[in-house]
Design a protein around this motif. Structure first.
Motif, mmCIF file in Angstrom:
data_model
loop_
_atom_site.group_PDB
_atom_site.id
_atom_site.type_symbol
_atom_site.label_atom_id
_atom_site.label_comp_id
_atom_site.label_asym_id
_atom_site.label_seq_id
_atom_site.Cartn_x
_atom_site.Cartn_y
_atom_site.Cartn_z
ATOM 1 N N PRO A 105 -24.842 -0.606 86.577
ATOM 2 C CA PRO A 105 -24.501 -0.821 85.171
ATOM 3 C C PRO A 105 -25.629 -1.459 84.363
ATOM 4 O O PRO A 105 -26.516 -2.100 84.919
ATOM 5 N N THR A 106 -25.559 -1.257 83.059
ATOM 6 C CA THR A 106 -26.414 -1.987 82.130
ATOM 7 C C THR A 106 -25.660 -3.277 81.812
ATOM 8 O O THR A 106 -24.501 -3.227 81.401
ATOM 9 N N HIS A 142 -16.514 -2.524 82.345
ATOM 10 C CA HIS A 142 -15.195 -1.993 81.996
ATOM 11 C C HIS A 142 -14.631 -1.202 83.172
ATOM 12 O O HIS A 142 -15.335 -0.954 84.165
ATOM 13 N N GLY A 170 -13.968 1.810 83.525
ATOM 14 C CA GLY A 170 -14.683 3.067 83.798
ATOM 15 C C GLY A 170 -15.867 2.806 84.718
ATOM 16 O O GLY A 170 -16.089 3.533 85.690
ATOM 17 N N ASN A 171 -16.615 1.743 84.452
ATOM 18 C CA ASN A 171 -17.763 1.397 85.314
ATOM 19 C C ASN A 171 -17.309 1.106 86.743
ATOM 20 O O ASN A 171 -18.077 1.287 87.697
ATOM 21 N N PRO A 174 -17.236 4.442 89.631
ATOM 22 C CA PRO A 174 -18.304 4.762 90.601
ATOM 23 C C PRO A 174 -18.508 3.659 91.631
ATOM 24 O O PRO A 174 -18.809 3.943 92.794
ATOM 25 N N GLY A 200 -21.862 8.333 87.723
ATOM 26 C CA GLY A 200 -20.826 9.010 86.938
ATOM 27 C C GLY A 200 -21.342 10.338 86.398
ATOM 28 O O GLY A 200 -22.557 10.528 86.251
ATOM 29 N N ASP A 228 -21.435 11.634 83.556
ATOM 30 C CA ASP A 228 -22.184 11.587 82.293
ATOM 31 C C ASP A 228 -23.681 11.406 82.546
ATOM 32 O O ASP A 228 -24.492 11.640 81.658
ATOM 33 N N LEU A 229 -24.039 10.991 83.758
ATOM 34 C CA LEU A 229 -25.451 10.744 84.053
ATOM 35 C C LEU A 229 -26.208 12.008 84.463
ATOM 36 O O LEU A 229 -27.433 11.997 84.517
ATOM 37 N N ASN A 242 -18.939 11.150 90.042
ATOM 38 C CA ASN A 242 -17.504 10.928 89.823
ATOM 39 C C ASN A 242 -17.126 11.384 88.419
ATOM 40 O O ASN A 242 -17.929 11.280 87.485
ATOM 41 N N PHE A 274 -14.618 11.152 84.974
ATOM 42 C CA PHE A 274 -14.370 9.981 84.130
ATOM 43 C C PHE A 274 -12.959 9.438 84.251
ATOM 44 O O PHE A 274 -12.033 10.136 84.652
ATOM 45 N N LEU A 275 -12.856 8.188 83.874
ATOM 46 C CA LEU A 275 -11.559 7.546 83.760
ATOM 47 C C LEU A 275 -11.190 7.551 82.282
ATOM 48 O O LEU A 275 -12.015 7.211 81.426
#
Ligand code: AMP
Ligand code: ZN
Length: 469
Positions: free
Chosen positions: A29-30, A36, A38-39, A42, A228, A230-231, A258, A260-261
């Protein structure tokens, strides 16, 4: 064991580079806020992949970074009037607490981007030298056109992508040679953290961080790279372009992503008011429930989050915990023996079939949903067949199987005995001794054991300090 590989868009048999070992890198994570939920997906999913690989006997080198230099961190630091490192250090600590609550194992290495800047400068210089990158006024860009395979992970065609962006070049808005080129190094802006480099003071782009940290802590070619979905584009596509151009070998053999949630079937977003941190959910449910909930759906399927669904996961988990408690009480009351009774053979065979069902599910691209279904069937079998009349051998095997297979999923079923202060101190002493003897594996194992029991160690100048998490 089969893994769905995003690179080939197919399930493939898993073959590690080195027999018995797996090198795995998961984008972390950043750290500008609490993570959150969602993070957390993964983190939980790939921790489970790691646990299953370890269960199969692999030695896993699990590396996950913290992105601790980023626009969002700088923005938050400016709002609070503190250094960016104050923000990132604070949220790394908070993230570690959440991961502990989710029973995510400590990574073998948890590199921070700001501590790896030299490696990034070295890789960027190498890319410039090889013609894969160029500098314009203190910014270094990656020359995408130069990398033949660009688009191979996201299955996009470079020409299509370029044509969608041609107008930027025509209007002269960009310094880039090509609209698809991306930033490797950006020049310092006032009030931002910066490092010296051959291109002047500045900081790295996000993509180069992972190429450098994965190479340093895993190697030129990874067995598994994960994150995730999106990456996939642009982050992972760009990591491939950087790493393969620099290292001249394939970057990762398997790519896992993975899904998304979502919240109540909608994308989670702060502005829509449907955004939850792990900390917030932890106030309503034990975090182990969140973990169990996440694993109740296959990692490549979208996961819908709602209070009702989490509540039903909580009920399911309680069914398992109650069965384990019940079996444990029975086992404790039985006279020890290694032989099963004749009338237990059918149930014993059924248990073996269910173990196979669990393993088959996990072997099939980590189908935790089906693996959990197998555990529920074991629970049912245990509730019916583990009684005061059972043999110790049968009852104990049932108990150990359920506990062990839950543990592979990171679900704790047994109540932990409170560890005494004197035991903690004795273990810390043993760890210090192991370090003196350069037995770092043993030192790490002791640290992990303590962490599993909720004891966090901190190495300070005054010696080792510990606290209960
Ligand atoms: P970030 O800090 O945004 O880079 O995200 C860290 C990790 O969380 C990445 O692997 C993301 O793909 C993943 N992630 C972010 N949001 C979600 C979500 N809603 N569902 C699943 N994974 C997510
Ligand atoms: Zn990454």
């Amino acid at each position: 064991m089969k893994i769905y590989n995003s690179l080939t868009k197919s399930k493939q048999e898993f073959h590690p580079i080195q027999e018995g070992k797996v090198g795995m890198y998961v984008c972390g994570p950043t750290v500008y806020n609490y993570i959150h939920i969602g993070n957390a997906r993964p983190m939980i999913v790939f921790d489970t992949v790691r646990r299953y690989l370890e269960h199969k006997g692999y030695e896993v080198n699990y590396v996950s970074n913290f992105t601790d230099v980023d626009d969002k961190i700088i923005k938050k630091a400016n709002e609070e009037g503190v250094e960016p490192s104050v923000i990132s250090e604070r949220f790394i600590e908070e993230c570690r607490k959440d991961m502990k609550g989710l029973n995510v194992k400590e990574a073998t290495h948890h590199p921070k981007a700001t501590e790896e800047i030299d490696g990034m400068i070295a890789m960027i210089s190498d890319l410039v030298e090889k013609g894969y990158a160029y500098e314009v006024d203190g910014t270094v860009y990656y020359r995408v056109e130069h990398f033949q395979d660009y688009g191979k992970l996201s299955h996009k065609n470079l020409e299509d992508m370029q044509s969608g962006h041609r107008d930027i070049l025509v209007t002269g808005e960009s310094q880039k040679e090509d609209p698809m080129d991306f930033v490797l190094w950006k020049p310092k802006k006032e009030g931002e953290p910066a490092w010296d480099s051959p291109w002047g003071e500045g900081r790295p782009g996000w993509h180069i961080e992972c190429s450098v940290m994965s190479r340093k802590y895993v190697g030129d070619t990874l067995d598994i790279h994960a994150g995730g979905e999106d990456l996939i584009f642009p982050h992972h596509e760009n990591e491939i372009a950087q790493s393969e151009a620099a290292n001249g070998v394939p970057f990762s053999n398997y790519w896992m992503h993975n899904a998304f949630l979502n919240i109540d079937n909608k994308k989670m977003s702060k502005s829509a008011g449907n955004f939850f941190t792990v900390r917030e959910i932890g106030e309503k449910f034990p975090l182990q429930v969140l973990r169990f909930f996440m694993l109740s759906v296959h990692y490549r399927s979208p996961l819908n989050f709602s209070d009702t669904l989490v509540q039903s996961a909580k009920n399911g988990l309680e069914r398992i915990l109650t069965a384990v408690e019940h079996a444990q009480e029975i086992v404790e009351g039985l006279p020890k023996s290694d032989t099963r009774k004749a009338d237990e053979e059918v149930s014993y065979q059924k248990l073996q079939e269910l173990i196979k069902k669990y393993e088959d599910a996990m072997e099939d691209d980590f189908n935790t949903a089906d693996a959990i279904a197998a555990i529920f069937e074991m629970v049912k079998l245990s509730n019916i067949t583990v009684t005061k009349e059972s043999s110790y051998a049968y009852a104990k095997e049932m108990l150990d199987t359920i506990v062990g297979l839950c543990d592979v999923l990171g679900i704790i079923t047994k109540k932990q005995e409170e560890i005494l202060d004197s035991d903690i101190e004795a273990l810390i002493e043993q760890r210090q001794q192991a370090r003196k003897n350069k037995d770092f594996a043993k030192a790490d194992a002791i640290r992990d054991e303590l962490l599993e029991r909720g004891i966090v160690l901190k190495d300070t100048r005054e010696g080792v300090k510990w606290s209960r998490a």
